[in-house]
Scaffold this motif. Structure first.
Motif, PDB file in Angstrom:
ATOM      1  N   ASN A 100       0.800  -1.223   0.000  1.00 10.34           N
ATOM      2  CA  ASN A 100       0.000   0.000   0.000  1.00 10.34           C
ATOM      3  C   ASN A 100       0.834   1.275   0.000  1.00 10.34           C
ATOM      4  O   ASN A 100       0.301   2.355   0.282  1.00 10.34           O
ATOM      5  CB  ASN A 100      -0.933  -0.004   1.219  1.00 10.34           C
ATOM      6  CG  ASN A 100      -1.966  -1.088   1.115  1.00 10.34           C
ATOM      7  OD1 ASN A 100      -2.915  -0.967   0.358  1.00 10.34           O
ATOM      8  ND2 ASN A 100      -1.775  -2.167   1.847  1.00 10.34           N
ATOM      9  N   ILE A 101       2.098   1.169  -0.336  1.00  9.94           N
ATOM     10  CA  ILE A 101       2.997   2.321  -0.241  1.00  9.94           C
ATOM     11  C   ILE A 101       2.508   3.508  -1.071  1.00  9.94           C
ATOM     12  O   ILE A 101       2.571   4.657  -0.616  1.00  9.94           O
ATOM     13  CB  ILE A 101       4.460   1.940  -0.587  1.00  9.94           C
ATOM     14  CG1 ILE A 101       5.415   3.064  -0.161  1.00  9.94           C
ATOM     15  CG2 ILE A 101       4.624   1.614  -2.053  1.00  9.94           C
ATOM     16  CD1 ILE A 101       5.598   3.190   1.305  1.00  9.94           C
ATOM     17  N   GLU A 102       1.996   3.260  -2.257  1.00 11.61           N
ATOM     18  CA  GLU A 102       1.527   4.374  -3.093  1.00 11.61           C
ATOM     19  C   GLU A 102       0.303   5.051  -2.481  1.00 11.61           C
ATOM     20  O   GLU A 102       0.176   6.274  -2.529  1.00 11.61           O
ATOM     21  CB  GLU A 102       1.249   3.897  -4.524  1.00 11.61           C
ATOM     22  CG  GLU A 102       2.506   3.570  -5.304  1.00 11.61           C
ATOM     23  CD  GLU A 102       3.554   4.689  -5.264  1.00 11.61           C
ATOM     24  OE1 GLU A 102       3.193   5.874  -5.438  1.00 11.61           O
ATOM     25  OE2 GLU A 102       4.741   4.372  -5.033  1.00 11.61           O
ATOM     26  N   LYS A 103      -0.603   4.278  -1.915  1.00  8.80           N
ATOM     27  CA  LYS A 103      -1.775   4.862  -1.249  1.00  8.80           C
ATOM     28  C   LYS A 103      -1.344   5.687  -0.040  1.00  8.80           C
ATOM     29  O   LYS A 103      -1.865   6.786   0.193  1.00  8.80           O
ATOM     30  CB  LYS A 103      -2.742   3.764  -0.800  1.00  8.80           C
ATOM     31  CG  LYS A 103      -3.449   3.071  -1.928  1.00  8.80           C
ATOM     32  CD  LYS A 103      -4.339   1.971  -1.385  1.00  8.80           C
ATOM     33  CE  LYS A 103      -4.945   1.151  -2.511  1.00  8.80           C
ATOM     34  NZ  LYS A 103      -5.687   0.001  -2.009  1.00  8.80           N
ATOM     35  N   LEU A 104      -0.409   5.144   0.742  1.00  8.75           N
ATOM     36  CA  LEU A 104       0.082   5.864   1.917  1.00  8.75           C
ATOM     37  C   LEU A 104       0.745   7.183   1.504  1.00  8.75           C
ATOM     38  O   LEU A 104       0.511   8.222   2.126  1.00  8.75           O
ATOM     39  CB  LEU A 104       1.060   4.991   2.708  1.00  8.75           C
ATOM     40  CG  LEU A 104       0.468   3.732   3.347  1.00  8.75           C
ATOM     41  CD1 LEU A 104       1.563   2.808   3.866  1.00  8.75           C
ATOM     42  CD2 LEU A 104      -0.501   4.096   4.461  1.00  8.75           C
ATOM     43  N   ARG A 105       1.559   7.141   0.458  1.00  6.59           N
ATOM     44  CA  ARG A 105       2.219   8.356  -0.049  1.00  6.59           C
ATOM     45  C   ARG A 105       1.196   9.356  -0.586  1.00  6.59           C
ATOM     46  O   ARG A 105       1.320  10.568  -0.376  1.00  6.59           O
ATOM     47  CB  ARG A 105       3.209   8.001  -1.162  1.00  6.59           C
ATOM     48  CG  ARG A 105       4.527   7.551  -0.654  1.00  6.59           C
ATOM     49  CD  ARG A 105       5.557   7.490  -1.780  1.00  6.59           C
ATOM     50  NE  ARG A 105       6.755   6.883  -1.256  1.00  6.59           N
ATOM     51  CZ  ARG A 105       7.413   5.896  -1.813  1.00  6.59           C
ATOM     52  NH1 ARG A 105       7.009   5.389  -2.964  1.00  6.59           N
ATOM     53  NH2 ARG A 105       8.493   5.399  -1.246  1.00  6.59           N
ATOM     54  N   SER A 106       0.207   8.848  -1.292  1.00  8.15           N
ATOM     55  CA  SER A 106      -0.816   9.710  -1.873  1.00  8.15           C
ATOM     56  C   SER A 106      -1.559  10.487  -0.779  1.00  8.15           C
ATOM     57  O   SER A 106      -1.773  11.691  -0.905  1.00  8.15           O
ATOM     58  CB  SER A 106      -1.797   8.861  -2.687  1.00  8.15           C
ATOM     59  OG  SER A 106      -2.841   9.650  -3.169  1.00  8.15           O
ATOM     60  N   VAL A 107      -1.935   9.803   0.283  1.00 12.07           N
ATOM     61  CA  VAL A 107      -2.614  10.473   1.396  1.00 12.07           C
ATOM     62  C   VAL A 107      -1.685  11.513   2.019  1.00 12.07           C
ATOM     63  O   VAL A 107      -2.086  12.650   2.288  1.00 12.07           O
ATOM     64  CB  VAL A 107      -3.085   9.448   2.460  1.00 12.07           C
ATOM     65  CG1 VAL A 107      -3.563  10.146   3.716  1.00 12.07           C
ATOM     66  CG2 VAL A 107      -4.176   8.558   1.882  1.00 12.07           C
ATOM     67  N   TYR A 108      -0.442  11.133   2.229  1.00 12.05           N
ATOM     68  CA  TYR A 108       0.547  12.054   2.795  1.00 12.05           C
ATOM     69  C   TYR A 108       0.661  13.316   1.948  1.00 12.05           C
ATOM     70  O   TYR A 108       0.673  14.430   2.473  1.00 12.05           O
ATOM     71  CB  TYR A 108       1.901  11.348   2.903  1.00 12.05           C
ATOM     72  CG  TYR A 108       2.994  12.185   3.502  1.00 12.05           C
ATOM     73  CD1 TYR A 108       3.139  12.284   4.882  1.00 12.05           C
ATOM     74  CD2 TYR A 108       3.891  12.874   2.692  1.00 12.05           C
ATOM     75  CE1 TYR A 108       4.143  13.050   5.450  1.00 12.05           C
ATOM     76  CE2 TYR A 108       4.904  13.647   3.244  1.00 12.05           C
ATOM     77  CZ  TYR A 108       5.034  13.737   4.619  1.00 12.05           C
ATOM     78  OH  TYR A 108       6.021  14.496   5.170  1.00 12.05           O
ATOM     79  N   GLU A 109       0.725  13.160   0.634  1.00  8.65           N
ATOM     80  CA  GLU A 109       0.869  14.308  -0.272  1.00  8.65           C
ATOM     81  C   GLU A 109      -0.380  15.186  -0.305  1.00  8.65           C
ATOM     82  O   GLU A 109      -0.295  16.373  -0.591  1.00  8.65           O
ATOM     83  CB  GLU A 109       1.223  13.838  -1.688  1.00  8.65           C
ATOM     84  CG  GLU A 109       2.590  13.203  -1.794  1.00  8.65           C
ATOM     85  CD  GLU A 109       3.724  14.106  -1.298  1.00  8.65           C
ATOM     86  OE1 GLU A 109       3.660  15.335  -1.525  1.00  8.65           O
ATOM     87  OE2 GLU A 109       4.659  13.579  -0.666  1.00  8.65           O
ATOM     88  N   MET A 110      -1.548  14.622  -0.007  1.00  7.60           N
ATOM     89  CA  MET A 110      -2.779  15.406   0.014  1.00  7.60           C
ATOM     90  C   MET A 110      -2.832  16.358   1.204  1.00  7.60           C
ATOM     91  O   MET A 110      -3.544  17.354   1.168  1.00  7.60           O
ATOM     92  CB  MET A 110      -4.001  14.485   0.062  1.00  7.60           C
ATOM     93  CG  MET A 110      -4.357  13.877  -1.265  1.00  7.60           C
ATOM     94  SD  MET A 110      -5.955  13.062  -1.140  1.00  7.60           S
ATOM     95  CE  MET A 110      -5.453  11.365  -1.166  1.00  7.60           C
ATOM     96  N   LEU A 111      -2.095  16.025   2.239  1.00  2.34           N
ATOM     97  CA  LEU A 111      -2.105  16.872   3.434  1.00  2.34           C
ATOM     98  C   LEU A 111      -1.366  18.170   3.138  1.00  2.34           C
ATOM     99  O   LEU A 111      -0.316  18.177   2.511  1.00  2.34           O
ATOM    100  CB  LEU A 111      -1.477  16.123   4.619  1.00  2.34           C
ATOM    101  CG  LEU A 111      -2.200  14.821   4.980  1.00  2.34           C
ATOM    102  CD1 LEU A 111      -1.411  14.038   6.016  1.00  2.34           C
ATOM    103  CD2 LEU A 111      -3.606  15.114   5.495  1.00  2.34           C
ATOM    104  N   CYS A 112      -1.917  19.272   3.610  1.00  2.00           N
ATOM    105  CA  CYS A 112      -1.419  20.588   3.198  1.00  2.00           C
ATOM    106  C   CYS A 112      -0.353  21.179   4.122  1.00  2.00           C
ATOM    107  O   CYS A 112       0.475  21.955   3.685  1.00  2.00           O
ATOM    108  CB  CYS A 112      -2.579  21.577   3.115  1.00  2.00           C
ATOM    109  SG  CYS A 112      -3.785  21.110   1.870  1.00  2.00           S
TER     110      CYS A 112
END
Length: 161
Positions: free
Chosen positions: A127-139
């Motif tokens: 799930n690394i890409e999902k975890l990174r994606s959520v992280y990047e969405m945070l402002c």
């Protein structure tokens, strides 16, 4: 693999103290379920009698096939001959409640490692890409730090980074 060692070690230390006496898990929410799952995994013969929960909606129900009762009911059924594992993060509030019953606090424990659900290496890898994606969405920095710390706490089973 280190996570499993930490949890197994934490549960072993705790269960060595409990021995064969009945065990009550104080808190029937998600952390209580994680604790139950973790204890059953490593000590399937543990005598887990009840969940105690202050949420009256949960009382007189079952969670993972364990009856949920009030602290008064647990004391009524077992006397004071049992151990308590606090399975939520309201430790001070719960200790005060337990003290009201004159319960021996040497038989009351809290161990955060037992309460955290496993996130193993495979889960992170898958799930690394999902975890990174959520992280990047945070402002903002603080949100990113909190998110990263939560993932690390689940992965390492250590809330005190």
């Amino acid at each position: 693999m280190e996570n499993l060692f930490l949890i197994k070690n934490a549960i072993k230390e705790f269960m060595d103290k409990v021995g064969e006496e009945p065990l009550v898990l104080y808190g029937a929410g998600k952390y209580g379920k994680y604790a139950l799952e973790n204890i059953r995994r490593y000590f399937p013969k543990a005598d887990i009698r009840y969940f105690v929960d202050d949420n009256l909606i949960r009382n007189n129900s079952r969670v993972e096939n364990v009856e949920v009762v009030s602290l008064a009911d647990a004391v009524e059924h077992l006397g004071k001959n049992f151990y308590i594992l606090i399975t939520n993060f309201y430790v001070t509030k719960v200790l005060r409640r337990i003290e009201e019953y004159g319960f021996n606090l040497e038989k009351v424990f809290f161990n955060s490692e037992i309460l955290i659900q496993d996130i193993d290496e495979k889960y992170v890898t898958d799930n690394i890409e999902k975890l990174r994606s959520v992280y990047e969405m945070l402002c903002d920095y603080q949100s990113k730090l909190i998110y990263k710390t939560m993932i690390e706490a689940h992965y390492t089973r250590n809330i005190f980074h």
